[in-house]
Design a protein around this motif. Structure first.
Motif, mmCIF file in Angstrom:
data_model
loop_
_atom_site.group_PDB
_atom_site.id
_atom_site.type_symbol
_atom_site.label_atom_id
_atom_site.label_comp_id
_atom_site.label_asym_id
_atom_site.label_seq_id
_atom_site.Cartn_x
_atom_site.Cartn_y
_atom_site.Cartn_z
ATOM 1 N N MET A 1 0.841 -1.202 0.000
ATOM 2 C CA MET A 1 0.000 0.000 0.000
ATOM 3 C C MET A 1 0.875 1.251 0.000
ATOM 4 N N LYS A 2 0.313 2.344 -0.507
ATOM 5 C CA LYS A 2 1.026 3.618 -0.489
ATOM 6 C C LYS A 2 1.189 4.060 0.970
ATOM 7 N N GLY A 3 2.410 4.290 1.383
ATOM 8 C CA GLY A 3 2.655 4.683 2.783
ATOM 9 C C GLY A 3 2.966 3.502 3.679
ATOM 10 N N GLY A 4 2.847 2.290 3.137
ATOM 11 C CA GLY A 4 3.083 1.094 3.930
ATOM 12 C C GLY A 4 4.528 0.934 4.395
ATOM 13 N N LYS A 5 5.474 1.464 3.574
ATOM 14 C CA LYS A 5 6.906 1.306 3.904
ATOM 15 C C LYS A 5 7.261 1.978 5.232
ATOM 16 N N GLU A 6 6.610 3.114 5.516
ATOM 17 C CA GLU A 6 6.901 3.810 6.794
ATOM 18 C C GLU A 6 6.502 2.920 7.975
#
Length: 455
Positions: A192-197
């Motif tokens: 998901m977008k933002g999942g890496k954080e």
């Protein structure tokens, strides 16, 4: 009557892991990790799993396999004449009943949410609506009773079919499905977008945060998690040891089970943290994360109804695997104690378990005025405190002392049983550690649990 045995080694590993894998892995572990400096906590947790959880697990398995009995008769079979270790067998049986008196209710929540999510009941609800759904479920004794009864009937229904045809066959399918669903959900969440954080928050050690929280607090917390995650102390593993052949050494099997248990806990974090960060949600603790925060996230996701249904199906499998394993323990204890047939043990336990689970069900509504542990607490909190803070660590200490003390079964007998069969061997060098260091660690866990509770 000859004791049933597992049909396969995989069946034993998956059922024992299923007993250890429960709701605690999924909502407690990620939250504790997040609150304790992320990856730094995970490192300590793995260390304590190795030096604390695994040795005690081998002891429960050894007592079960050597005696060929459930915990209620195992000590009696192995102790010397005139000794009183067998009293813990009865305490272990009571502990399993107490655990199921609240676990059946929570497992019912999971099934209820799976059905509601699959039916699309949450679609179009705003956060306040989802919050109201959860409060409405807790406030409705009929709904909670219905799902608790469904859980009891499923659990004992599987056990009625017997060890190989019921418990082993069905738990195997359930556990493999659980692992597959988890991996798929983790991939969806991470991408998901933002999942890496969320991923870096979860997995990168943050020693500054750990120092801020307090190093000793994080270490004790890791010790606690390693200890409770494996369901040790109330004979849950003893029963599966009693169904086990002598082909494999017990240390290797304990490693496999601990690995699976940890895999589930860590993958649960891979599902929850990236999803929370992607939607700007704080990973709260406890029930609110599972029943309020996550349905909101699924609502906002593309295909959220499908992913939400998969998540609650996985949660239902995680809780049912524990229910089935503990019910099997209770049935076997009744058969060992009173020579009941499996049919009779199942029938009487269904009636008893439904009645015994009612105080927990009613604790959220009819009996909500009863706050046994202070404002806002419920019957569930009281039962959880008795089992988690008292019975599991004290029971583990009893198993430990029984296996290493010359006043119990004795270290030589334990070592011989653990090392019977192919696989990794327990070194004799561990004797001093088991006799002096390990009891001290468990006493610290007990004292810390009581101190935190009363503070």
């Amino acid at each position: 009557m000859e004791r049933e045995k597992f049909k396969s080694r995989l069946g034993f590993i998956l059922i024992s892991a299923g007993c250890a894998i429960g709701i605690g892995n999924v909502w407690r572990f990620p939250y504790v990790v997040g609150n304790s400096g992320g990856g730094a906590f995970v490192l300590f947790y793995l260390f304590f799993l190795l030096i604390l959880g695994i040795p005690i697990m081998t002891m429960e398995f050894a007592v079960g396999r050597a005696s060929g009995k459930s915990a209620v008769r195992a000590f009696e079979t192995l102790e010397k004449k005139g000794q009183k270790w067998h009293i813990h067998g009865y305490a272990a049986m009571i502990g399993n009943y107490l655990l199921m008196m609240f676990y059946t209710t929570v497992a019912g929540w999971m099934l209820n949410y799976f059905v509601r999510m699959a039916a699309g009941n949450f679609e179009g609800s705003d956060p306040a609506g989802i919050q109201a759904e959860f409060s409405g479920m807790l406030g409705n004794p009929k709904v909670l009773t219905f799902w608790m009864v469904v859980v009891v009937l499923i659990g004992f229904g599987v056990c009625y079919l017997g060890l190989q045809k019921g418990v082993e066959k069905i738990t195997k399918v359930m556990m493999i499905a659980l692992l597959a669903i988890m991996v798929i959900l983790a991939v969806v969440s991470i991408t998901m977008k933002g999942g890496k954080e969320g991923l870096s928050f979860y997995l990168v050690p943050n020693f500054a945060k750990m120092k801020e929280i307090g190093i000793s607090k994080v270490i004790v917390s890791a010790m606690n998690q390693a200890f409770f995650t494996l369901s040790l102390g109330i004979g849950s593993m003893t029963i599966f040891g009693s169904y086990l052949g002598k082909e494999r050494s017990l240390l290797g099997e304990s490693f496999n089970i601990a690995f699976l248990d940890t895999f589930v806990a860590i993958v649960a974090g891979l599902i929850i943290f990236p999803a929370c960060f992607a939607f700007g949600v704080n990973p709260d603790s406890g029930p609110s994360l599972i029943f309020i925060t996550l349905p909101n996230i699924f609502n906002a996701m593309q295909g959220g109804r499908i992913w939400g249904s998969c998540f609650f199906l996985f949660m239902a499998f995680a809780s049912l695997s524990t229910v089935i394993a503990v019910f099997e323990n209770l049935i076997s204890s009744c058969m060992d104690l009173w020579n009941w047939s499996r049919k009779k043990a199942v029938g009487l336990n269904i009636i008893f378990m439904i009645i015994a689970s009612m105080p927990c069900v009613l604790g959220f509504n009819v009996l909500s005025g009863f706050e046994p542990l202070g404002a806002g607490s419920t019957v569930l909190d009281l039962l959880d405190f008795i089992v988690s803070t008292l019975m599991l660590p004290i029971g583990s200490l009893v198993f430990l002392l029984f296996c290493v003390s010359r006043y119990g079964w004795g270290f030589d007998n334990y070592l011989k049983e653990v090392n019977t069969g192919k696989g990794i061997k327990m070194p004799r060098l561990i004797r001093g550690y088991c006799r002096f260091v390990l009891p001290l660690i468990i006493v610290i866990v007990i004292v810390e649990g009581l101190y935190s509770f009363f503070k």
